[in-house]
Design a protein around this motif. Structure first.
Motif, PDB file in Angstrom:
ATOM      1  N   SER A   1     -95.329 -30.480 -75.429  1.00  0.00           N
ATOM      2  CA  SER A   1     -93.887 -30.312 -75.322  1.00  0.00           C
ATOM      3  C   SER A   1     -93.376 -30.712 -73.946  1.00  0.00           C
ATOM      4  CB  SER A   1     -93.513 -28.859 -75.626  1.00  0.00           C
ATOM      5  OG  SER A   1     -92.122 -28.666 -75.506  1.00  0.00           O
TER       6      SER A   1
ATOM      7  N   LYS B   1     -87.454 -28.468 -80.299  1.00  0.00           N
ATOM      8  CA  LYS B   1     -88.533 -29.408 -80.004  1.00  0.00           C
ATOM      9  C   LYS B   1     -88.981 -29.279 -78.556  1.00  0.00           C
ATOM     10  CE  LYS B   1     -87.767 -33.124 -83.347  1.00  0.00           C
ATOM     11  NZ  LYS B   1     -87.433 -34.557 -83.511  1.00  0.00           N
ATOM     12  N   SER B   2     -88.006 -29.268 -77.643  1.00  0.00           N
ATOM     13  CA  SER B   2     -88.344 -29.183 -76.226  1.00  0.00           C
ATOM     14  C   SER B   2     -88.297 -27.760 -75.709  1.00  0.00           C
ATOM     15  CB  SER B   2     -87.380 -30.048 -75.401  1.00  0.00           C
ATOM     16  OG  SER B   2     -86.047 -29.594 -75.553  1.00  0.00           O
TER      17      SER B   2
ATOM     18  N   CYS C   1     -91.615 -26.506 -85.882  1.00  0.00           N
ATOM     19  CA  CYS C   1     -91.031 -27.387 -84.874  1.00  0.00           C
ATOM     20  C   CYS C   1     -91.283 -26.801 -83.502  1.00  0.00           C
ATOM     21  CB  CYS C   1     -89.527 -27.551 -85.087  1.00  0.00           C
ATOM     22  SG  CYS C   1     -88.703 -28.504 -83.816  1.00  0.00           S
ATOM     23  N   GLY C   2     -91.764 -27.631 -82.555  1.00  0.00           N
ATOM     24  CA  GLY C   2     -91.862 -27.201 -81.176  1.00  0.00           C
ATOM     25  C   GLY C   2     -93.096 -26.375 -80.887  1.00  0.00           C
TER      26      GLY C   2
ATOM     27  N   HIS D   1     -84.258 -28.227 -86.291  1.00  0.00           N
ATOM     28  CA  HIS D   1     -84.654 -28.557 -84.921  1.00  0.00           C
ATOM     29  C   HIS D   1     -83.674 -27.981 -83.903  1.00  0.00           C
ATOM     30  CE1 HIS D   1     -87.116 -32.328 -86.324  1.00  0.00           C
ATOM     31  NE2 HIS D   1     -87.643 -31.185 -86.702  1.00  0.00           N
TER      32      HIS D   1
ATOM     33  N   ASP E   1     -82.562 -26.614 -78.361  1.00  0.00           N
ATOM     34  CA  ASP E   1     -83.444 -27.636 -78.910  1.00  0.00           C
ATOM     35  C   ASP E   1     -84.829 -27.028 -79.092  1.00  0.00           C
ATOM     36  OD1 ASP E   1     -84.927 -29.810 -79.580  1.00  0.00           O
ATOM     37  OD2 ASP E   1     -84.406 -31.013 -77.836  1.00  0.00           O
TER      38      ASP E   1
ATOM     39  N   TRP F   1     -92.601 -32.973 -87.700  1.00  0.00           N
ATOM     40  CA  TRP F   1     -93.283 -33.197 -86.428  1.00  0.00           C
ATOM     41  C   TRP F   1     -93.300 -31.910 -85.634  1.00  0.00           C
ATOM     42  CZ3 TRP F   1     -91.596 -32.336 -81.546  1.00  0.00           C
ATOM     43  CH2 TRP F   1     -92.366 -32.886 -80.510  1.00  0.00           C
ATOM     44  N   SER F   2     -94.382 -31.666 -84.930  1.00  0.00           N
ATOM     45  CA  SER F   2     -94.461 -30.446 -84.142  1.00  0.00           C
ATOM     46  C   SER F   2     -95.374 -30.645 -82.946  1.00  0.00           C
ATOM     47  CB  SER F   2     -94.997 -29.288 -84.997  1.00  0.00           C
ATOM     48  OG  SER F   2     -95.176 -28.138 -84.219  1.00  0.00           O
ATOM     49  N   CYS F   3     -94.929 -30.101 -81.803  1.00  0.00           N
ATOM     50  CA  CYS F   3     -95.804 -30.023 -80.629  1.00  0.00           C
ATOM     51  C   CYS F   3     -96.687 -28.800 -80.793  1.00  0.00           C
ATOM     52  CB  CYS F   3     -94.975 -29.898 -79.348  1.00  0.00           C
ATOM     53  SG  CYS F   3     -94.171 -31.430 -78.854  1.00  0.00           S
TER      54      CYS F   3
END
Length: 624
Positions: A580, A381-382, A261-262, A364, A379, A572-574
């Protein structure tokens, strides 16, 4: 942010006086002598039990023993079970001597695959304090103590090799027509990383340009806070020249496995295997920092280049990420040479000491409960804080927290950041429980579910979110009372009543497990109630009580489909920091209306507070 406070204790008493629904166990069965722990497999098919003679695996539906591993003077005190294949399950255990073991249950046989901490030297005996196996069984993490030192060891388990060897063992057993365990040499376990408390001096100096020195000072300061905290736990007696431990509890390590993640470094490799953990998040008691270590590490004793991104307050590995960063961000990232051995790949600094932590089911979000009543949600993700929420905890500090992943949410929440909310239950040492709801661009809310109990018997020993009952938590009190509580409406939904002949065993630390597939609670009932006139001829005997929640009409309305395992979800992953940043800016743009409302509400509150203080000052002046 707003806070609502009720009178939960009085509500509880009122509920007991009224006709609160009750649920009695639908069945019960005798447990092995000295049963200390229970665990259910994720698919709900099997139940593992640790007891004073080893361990057993039962069929969860029939409660019939399927296999046993018996060993004299081996008392299992902790057990975990996870499915690693269709017909194979991995078990991780710790016994009363601090020895951790890895077992496999396959085709009605239990095999000992590996002993984590074999005692080779009696003078340097290592003790396993905690042992956790990741869901699916790919990794394991053991907290080890030896001669006052404490560290965390993370292992990778050769599941494919073990599955082949289990099939070979089954074939050999069938060929020899033997009922005993076959002599099999199992594939060895590989240690991925050994994590120790960082030893960085707060006064360490750095050479080079001013910006680099300032960045080094920032990193050194963050990490030295933990070292200083560790050192402050000891007091030096100058009279006798000895170091004495303070009254504080011994230092401990808390860790969480993290799925992809992220924009964290190294996750490009993990994208093809979304079900596998890619990192482990660690913090030490008394620490201010969350430290993330990748499970695909560079070779040991090999210097590397690290950098800090001041905008995100995170430390990254230059080898994986720097080439993917935006030019504007590259200009503000400061490089320096460092030894990557035992250094974190990501550092999340916090303003206060960490008291407890929790990770959402999808990993996440990482939540930490801090000193002075602060809850911070990161977070992944961000790669930024989701929210920092103050909680009114005047009576005692935080002791435990957990995510409530089955809170009612819209279908779009899993796809966007704008409306996504996280829900937490935070418990204080004094017994009070707070529900925290927060999200980016939304107004945070804290609700006190229970106040500090007036009597010691009403102290809560278990507050566990029930994954298949929406918004319900299982609550167990020190006096043995059990009930299901609606954390949204702050009501007692149902009282769980054991048979009159038995009480909940060790309610201060009850032995229980939740079976998601069968929608049932399995809990150990201890010695018979002395007040009961009738007694069994066989004396007191532990029983396993099974409460099937689907049998109660009042509970059926709360039943929801069990959440999909994160290992089965498409993660899902950046891959790059640019992706991001784009997602973060998109989220900020879409949440501008909510943020403006929150800002306006804050200004109104400030204005009302100022007017109130001005009125009080004028009244005080008139009296003079």
């Amino acid at each position: 942010m707003y806070t609502r406070k009720g009178t939960p204790d009085s509500e509880m008493e009122a509920a007991c006086k009224t006709e609160t629904p009750t649920l009695e166990p639908s069945s019960a069965t005798q447990l092995p002598e000295g049963t200390n722990c229970l665990a259910c497999s994720e698919d709900g098919r099997y139940l593992s039990l640790g007891h004073c003679q080893g361990l057993s695996v039962w069929c969860a539906s029939s409660l019939i023993c399927a296999a046993e591993w018996l060993q004299d003077r081996v008392e299992i005190t902790s057990i975990q079970m996870t499915r690693m294949a269709e017909t194979a399950y991995l078990l991780g255990t710790v016994d009363d001597m601090g020895v951790a073991r890895v077992f496999a249950y396959h085709c009605e046989d239990i095999h000992l695959l590996h002993v984590i901490n074999i005692m080779e030297n009696i003078n340097e005996r290592s003790i396993c304090l905690t042992f956790e196996v990741s869901e699916g069984g790919d990794y394991g993490a053991a907290s080890i103590s030896c001669n006052g030192a404490l560290w965390l060891e993370v292992y990778h388990f050769p599941l494919e090799a073990w599955l082949k060897e289990l099939e070979m063992a089954l074939a050999q057993k069938q060929h020899s027509n033997s009922s005993g365990d076959v002599d099999m040499k199992w594939s060895p376990v590989a240690m991925v990383i050994e994590i120790k408390p960082l030893q960085i001096s707060a006064g360490a100096a750095a050479d080079g340009p001013l910006e680099v020195v300032q960045t080094m000072d920032f990193l050194t300061h963050c990490l030295a806070l933990d070292v200083d905290t560790s050192c402050s736990r000891r007091a030096f007696n100058t009279d006798v020249g000895e170091t004495k431990e303070t009254n504080e509890s011994p230092r401990r390590c808390t860790h969480h496995f993290l799925l992809p993640c992220g924009p964290n470094p190294g996750e490009r490799k993990a994208k093809s295997q979304p079900g596998l953990p890619v990192a482990v998040c660690v913090w030490w008691s008394g620490s201010h920092n969350l430290l993330q270590y990748l499970l695909q590490k560079a070779p040991k004793n090999k210097p590397g280049r690290l950098f800090i991104c001041p905008e995100m307050n995170q430390l990254y590995d230059h080898k994986h990420l720097f080439k993917n960063m935006l030019p504007v961000v590259k200009s503000s990232c400061l490089l320096f040479e460092a030894d990557v051995e035992a250094m974190p790949d990501v550092l999340w600094p916090n303003a206060k000491k960490i008291l407890c932590s929790a990770v959402s089911r999808c990993t996440h979000y990482i939540a930490v409960g801090l000193h002075d009543g602060l809850v911070c949600v990161w977070d992944r993700k961000s790669a930024s804080p989701l929210s920092v929420v103050p909680v009114s905890v005047t009576d005692s500090p935080f002791s435990k927290m957990q995510f409530v992943d089955d809170w009612p949410v819209s279908a779009d929440d899993s796809q966007t950041f704008t409306s996504a909310e996280v829900h937490l239950l935070v418990r204080c040492k004094g017994g009070a429980i707070h529900a925290v709801t927060t999200g980016r661009g939304t107004r945070s809310c804290t609700v006190q579910l229970t106040e500090r109990p007036k009597h010691s018997g009403d102290l809560l020993t278990v507050t566990a979110s029930v994954p298949f009952l929406q918004s319900l938590s299982l609550v167990v009190q020190r006096n043995g009372k059990m009930f299901l509580q609606d954390v949204v409406n702050k009501t007692t939904v149902c009282l769980l009543i054991p048979p009159t002949s038995h009480l909940v065993a060790a309610p201060c630390n009850p032995v229980y497990a939740l079976n998601t597939k069968l929608r049932a609670l399995l809990i150990k009932a201890g010695d018979q109630d002395p007040s009961c006139s009738s007694s069994s001829q066989g004396g007191s005997q532990s029983q396993l009580l099974i409460f099937h929640f689907g049998e109660s009409d009042i509970i059926k309305q709360y039943i929801v489909t069990p959440p999909v395992s994160p290992q089965q979800q498409e993660t899902w992953s950046c891959v790059t920091l640019e992706e991001s940043c784009d997602l973060y800016l998109q989220q900020r743009a879409l949440s501008v209306d909510e943020r403006n409302k929150a800002i306006a509400q804050t200004w109104r509150q400030l204005q009302e507070t100022a007017e109130t203080q001005q009125s009080c000052s004028q009244l005080e002046s008139s009296r003079k």
